[in-house]
Design a protein around this motif. Structure first.
Motif, PDB file in Angstrom:
ATOM      1  N   ALA A  80       0.838  -1.210   0.000  1.00 44.17           N
ATOM      2  CA  ALA A  80       0.000   0.000   0.000  1.00 44.17           C
ATOM      3  C   ALA A  80       0.871   1.257   0.000  1.00 44.17           C
ATOM      4  O   ALA A  80       0.586   2.231  -0.700  1.00 44.17           O
ATOM      5  CB  ALA A  80      -0.924  -0.002   1.216  1.00 44.17           C
ATOM      6  N   ALA A  81       1.961   1.214   0.773  1.00 42.08           N
ATOM      7  CA  ALA A  81       2.824   2.398   0.854  1.00 42.08           C
ATOM      8  C   ALA A  81       3.518   2.675  -0.470  1.00 42.08           C
ATOM      9  O   ALA A  81       3.914   3.796  -0.759  1.00 42.08           O
ATOM     10  CB  ALA A  81       3.869   2.201   1.961  1.00 42.08           C
ATOM     11  N   MET A  82       3.664   1.634  -1.299  1.00 42.23           N
ATOM     12  CA  MET A  82       4.376   1.795  -2.561  1.00 42.23           C
ATOM     13  C   MET A  82       3.464   2.158  -3.725  1.00 42.23           C
ATOM     14  O   MET A  82       3.945   2.308  -4.856  1.00 42.23           O
ATOM     15  CB  MET A  82       5.128   0.515  -2.916  1.00 42.23           C
ATOM     16  CG  MET A  82       6.447   0.392  -2.206  1.00 42.23           C
ATOM     17  SD  MET A  82       7.189  -1.222  -2.435  1.00 42.23           S
ATOM     18  CE  MET A  82       7.444  -1.288  -4.193  1.00 42.23           C
ATOM     19  N   ALA A  83       2.154   2.279  -3.454  1.00 37.01           N
ATOM     20  CA  ALA A  83       1.225   2.604  -4.537  1.00 37.01           C
ATOM     21  C   ALA A  83       1.753   3.833  -5.272  1.00 37.01           C
ATOM     22  O   ALA A  83       2.237   4.762  -4.643  1.00 37.01           O
ATOM     23  CB  ALA A  83      -0.153   2.890  -3.960  1.00 37.01           C
TER      24      ALA A  83
ATOM     25  N   ALA B 168      -2.461   7.675  -4.228  1.00 40.63           N
ATOM     26  CA  ALA B 168      -3.231   6.856  -3.302  1.00 40.63           C
ATOM     27  C   ALA B 168      -2.946   7.281  -1.871  1.00 40.63           C
ATOM     28  O   ALA B 168      -3.792   7.183  -0.995  1.00 40.63           O
ATOM     29  CB  ALA B 168      -2.881   5.393  -3.501  1.00 40.63           C
ATOM     30  N   ASN B 169      -1.733   7.749  -1.646  1.00 44.38           N
ATOM     31  CA  ASN B 169      -1.371   8.217  -0.309  1.00 44.38           C
ATOM     32  C   ASN B 169      -1.510   9.730  -0.259  1.00 44.38           C
ATOM     33  O   ASN B 169      -1.261  10.413  -1.242  1.00 44.38           O
ATOM     34  CB  ASN B 169       0.065   7.817   0.006  1.00 44.38           C
ATOM     35  CG  ASN B 169       0.207   6.304   0.154  1.00 44.38           C
ATOM     36  OD1 ASN B 169      -0.318   5.721   1.092  1.00 44.38           O
ATOM     37  ND2 ASN B 169       0.864   5.670  -0.797  1.00 44.38           N
ATOM     38  N   ARG B 298       2.329  10.297  -9.558  1.00 41.86           N
ATOM     39  CA  ARG B 298       1.833   9.857 -10.866  1.00 41.86           C
ATOM     40  C   ARG B 298       2.308  10.756 -11.999  1.00 41.86           C
ATOM     41  O   ARG B 298       2.040  10.483 -13.162  1.00 41.86           O
ATOM     42  CB  ARG B 298       0.303   9.808 -10.855  1.00 41.86           C
ATOM     43  CG  ARG B 298      -0.160   8.602 -10.078  1.00 41.86           C
ATOM     44  CD  ARG B 298      -1.636   8.425 -10.046  1.00 41.86           C
ATOM     45  NE  ARG B 298      -1.956   7.419  -9.034  1.00 41.86           N
ATOM     46  CZ  ARG B 298      -3.162   7.186  -8.597  1.00 41.86           C
ATOM     47  NH1 ARG B 298      -4.171   7.881  -9.070  1.00 41.86           N
ATOM     48  NH2 ARG B 298      -3.360   6.272  -7.690  1.00 41.86           N
TER      49      ARG B 298
END
Lengths: 103, 334
Positions: A80-83, B168-169, B298
């Motif tokens: 998740a942290a690497m998304a 996402a983060n 991104r």
């Protein structure tokens, strides 16, 4: 000599988010980790090479040795942290000698 | 016109540009010539320390006048507003998607301290007077562009259905602020500036043999490395598409034009005005890429670095410096 079965998680990721992965590793209670420099390679995002002067543009490798239970909890967190960032997470079986050193 | 051509020709034959060209050629020909990374870092540390301290000493000797403060303010505004122009040009000419265009725009609003340093060397060679404290404006112009880039990305980076727009983060603002304000080059530049200001001309004299005399030679060595890096960058990522390439040249020229206008309005003399124009024209490849990688993962960070390091930087060093100096001399008071 007696050895103990553990999991070895190796993450190769952009150094920009090293702090995020290390935070996840520590939050899950791993007793340690090791970071390695990496200098270049080729993968899903094409060839890359460490370019000296731009900080955070390179990659690094982080290795964690963990019990199978901890590894199972940790890997989704790392993922998740690497998304949005390029990198890989590899998990393999290893034998360690001093079991007490690895939670 | 003839004098611009002559200045350009002279600039092409300066050791600075020739070493940069040597680096480009060696990198392009895949020579194994390389400056070890640790040495390249040490060279950049030396250059920041020297230029920062010179700036501080100049401030101690000249004091601050109102015009300089106004120029500081104008620099901050310019750094914040340039990304909007850059965004439009990269979107239109380069057809780059919004989030990447916003990240690239942030690079162009910010500045390249090495281009600034090369500009001071150019002015010294050309015998055009300037004030070393201009480096303070360079430091001030590093960051406002990052805010503008983030604003653009959040405003125009429309989310695809069901996904987070930017990342996402959540953007790690604290971490980013740390990266931006405490990154090595900013820390050293400001620290050396303060030291120069505190110690004044006397302090400067005591370290001049190390700190200022070898400056030009070190700059040549550093530019050799920059040439190698730019060539390797191009070999790795290929030349950007023609429209993008064009924007990579037009945006600095527009930045230079706006900066020149500001300098003329504020009555800034030619030497300082030329440095301000260089700040408007240059693009960051140190502080901004790191911040953008954290905040806008991104975005195409590779393209941004290719543009600023391998397109705009060479353009500014080889053709930009004589052009900007000629512009400043033609339009500003001596």
């Amino acid at each position: 000599m007696q050895t103990h079965r553990k999991k070895r998680i190796e993450i190769i990721v952009e150094s920009a988010i090293e702090h995020r992965l290390v935070a996840a590793i520590e939050a899950e209670g791993a007793s340690g980790y090791t970071t390695h420099p990496v200098i270049g390679g080729k993968g899903h995002h094409g060839a890359w090479q460490e370019i000296g002067i731009t900080p955070g543009s390179g990659k690094l490798a982080i290795v964690v040795i963990a019990s199978p239970e901890l590894a199972e909890r940790l890997v989704p967190k790392l993922y998740a942290a690497m998304a949005d960032y390029s990198g890989v997470i590899l998990m393999s079986d290893v034998e360690v000698i001093r079991s007490a050193h690895f939670s | 016109m003839a004098s611009i051509a002559q200045a350009a020709a002279e600039n092409l034959l300066s050791p600075m540009v020739l070493f940069f060209a040597l680096g480009l050629a060696a990198g392009w020909a895949k020579s194994d010539l390389a400056i070890p990374e640790a040495i390249a870092k040490a060279l950049s540390i030396y250059l920041m320390m020297s230029i920062g301290m010179k700036g501080g000493i100049a401030l101690a000797e000249n004091g601050i006048d109102q015009r300089f403060l106004l120029l500081c303010l104008a620099g901050i505004l310019l750094s914040f507003l340039l990304p909007f122009l850059a965004y439009v040009l990269f979107r239109r000419l380069g057809g780059i998607e919004p989030v990447s265009a916003a990240a690239i725009a942030a690079h162009y609003g910010s500045i390249s301290i090495v281009t600034y340093i090369a500009a001071t060397a150019y002015l010294r060679e050309a015998g055009l007077a300037f004030s070393d404290q201009m480096v303070a404006i360079a430091a001030l112009m590093e960051t406002p562009a990052i805010m503008a880039g983030l604003f653009l990305a959040h405003r125009f980076g429309a989310p695809a259905a069901g996904t987070a727009a930017i990342s996402a983060n959540r953007p790690p603002l604290g971490r980013m602020a740390h990266e931006v304000f405490l990154n090595g080059s900013v820390t050293l530049l400001i620290g050396a500036f303060v030291i120069g200001w505190l110690t004044g001309g006397k302090g400067g004299e005591s370290v001049a043999a190390f700190m200022f005399d070898p400056f030009k030679g070190v700059l040549c060595l550093f530019l050799l490395d920059m040439g190698l890096l730019a060539a390797r960058r191009l070999a790795q990522s290929g030349l950007p598409r023609p429209g993008t390439l064009l924007a990579g040249i037009l945006v600095p020229l527009c930045g230079a034009g706006v900066a020149l206008l500001i300098a003329a309005l504020l009555g800034i003399p030619a030497g300082n005005g030329m440095l301000f124009v260089v700040l408007g024209a240059s693009a960051s490849y140190i502080a901004v890429p790191a911040a953008m990688r954290l905040a806008l993962p991104r975005a195409d960070g590779g393209l941004a670095i290719t543009l600023s390091l391998a397109v705009t930087f060479p353009f500014n060093i080889v053709l930009g410096l004589p052009l900007y100096a000629a512009m400043a001399q033609a339009l500003l008071q001596p």
